[in-house]
Design an enzyme around this catalytic site. Structure first.
Site, mmCIF file in Angstrom:
data_model
loop_
_atom_site.group_PDB
_atom_site.id
_atom_site.type_symbol
_atom_site.label_atom_id
_atom_site.label_comp_id
_atom_site.label_asym_id
_atom_site.label_seq_id
_atom_site.Cartn_x
_atom_site.Cartn_y
_atom_site.Cartn_z
ATOM 1 N N TYR A 1 0.840 -1.194 0.000
ATOM 2 C CA TYR A 1 0.000 0.000 0.000
ATOM 3 C C TYR A 1 0.871 1.239 0.000
ATOM 4 O O TYR A 1 2.020 1.219 0.438
ATOM 5 C CB TYR A 1 -1.018 -0.001 1.139
ATOM 6 C CG TYR A 1 -0.521 -0.113 2.559
ATOM 7 C CD1 TYR A 1 0.215 0.905 3.177
ATOM 8 C CD2 TYR A 1 -0.854 -1.220 3.340
ATOM 9 C CE1 TYR A 1 0.619 0.812 4.487
ATOM 10 C CE2 TYR A 1 -0.465 -1.318 4.668
ATOM 11 C CZ TYR A 1 0.282 -0.303 5.231
ATOM 12 O OH TYR A 1 0.681 -0.400 6.547
ATOM 13 N N CYS A 2 0.341 2.306 -0.554
ATOM 14 C CA CYS A 2 1.067 3.572 -0.730
ATOM 15 C C CYS A 2 2.453 3.346 -1.343
ATOM 16 O O CYS A 2 3.462 3.752 -0.784
ATOM 17 C CB CYS A 2 1.187 4.320 0.603
ATOM 18 S SG CYS A 2 1.620 6.075 0.419
#
Length: 280
Positions: free
Chosen positions: A146-147
């Protein structure tokens, strides 16, 4: 080779890593903007701030544009997490008591601190903090995390940290979240389910990450040792002193407190606009 940005005669230290669950993540982003202004005006020493927030999902600006955001945020609330929208780029990340955040706040120089130089300084600091472990810490994008970004920090291709930057009025804040303990894959699974509910298969102009939970892990999982936020903070202090820096513990002064209140109100307004009833 150590980044010259880390070699400061004196660091101002603001440790907010043990304030507990009542410490609101919206405050953190307002504090960093406040410190950027003070440091940028040379009214403050270069500053290191440490912070921990409990059960919070920090969304990026693009996340606030997800077509079914309300369903995603409702799911997070059902899991015991509060969602907020930060005032900078990047995408959703998980904050909890096992995630330590650090901000390095410098004055921008006459020549300018370019983006990679700021990222490299944080990467080098983390390598020094964990040099006692026989691991190679790489900076590269970990697809499936994620990110994701080009300065994801990983060990054996498993991401444990991500770095971002924010520039405000002559100050540069380089921020990192470090998954110190707990399950990296469990955190990633939470964000995976959030995106599934907030997207529902709809095509969007922005491409959101396809998350593979197994690409993420905590430092405790990666090094096979019981690492804690407190032990990382101790190693951080020792590392800075090894660089020859003196550390000055501090809090916001009166003038900074006034600016903080203004910045915090902007964060409240931003979140009310983006999340409506869910921002509280």
């Amino acid at each position: 080779m150590t980044s010259e940005l880390l070699i400061q005669p004196q660091w101002r230290l603001i440790d907010q890593s043990s304030l507990g669950p009542q410490f609101d993540a919206l405050q953190s982003f307002a504090i960093d903007d406040t410190l950027c202004t003070s440091v940028g005006k040379k009214e403050s020493l270069p500053t290191i701030r440490s912070w921990v927030h409990h059960q919070t999902i920090v969304l990026g600006i693009q996340d606030a544009r997800l077509p079914y955001l309300e369903q995603g945020v409702s799911f997070l609330r059902e899991q015991g997490f509060r969602a907020i929208v930060r005032n900078s780029g990047g995408l959703a990340v998980v904050l909890d008591e096992g995630v330590l955040n650090l901000s390095l706040i410098f004055p921008d120089t006459d020549k300018g601190i370019n983006i990679d130089r700021g990222y490299d300084a944080m990467w080098m600091l983390i390598k020094e903090v964990f040099q006692s472990y026989d691991v190679k810490i790489e900076a590269k994008e970990i697809v499936g995390s994620y990110c994701p970004g080009s300065y994801d920090l990983s060990i054996q291709n498993k991401k444990f940290a991500g770095i971002s930057q924010r520039r405000v009025r002559g100050g540069v804040a380089v921020q990192i979240y470090l998954c110190v303990s707990g399950s990296g894959a469990k955190r990633a699974q939470l964000i995976k389910e959030f995106y599934s509910l907030a997207l529902q298969g709809e095509q969007t102009k922005f491409t959101y990450p396809t998350i593979v939970p197994e690409t993420m892990a905590s430092l405790t999982e990666l090094v096979g040792d019981d690492i804690t936020v407190a032990s990382v903070m101790l190693s951080l202090y020792q590392t800075l002193q090894k660089f020859g820096s003196s550390l000055t513990p501090s809090a916001l002064n009166e003038q900074e407190g006034l600016l903080f209140n203004q910045n915090l109100q902007r964060m409240y307004d931003r979140n009310e606009k983006a999340l409506g009833e869910f921002y509280k």
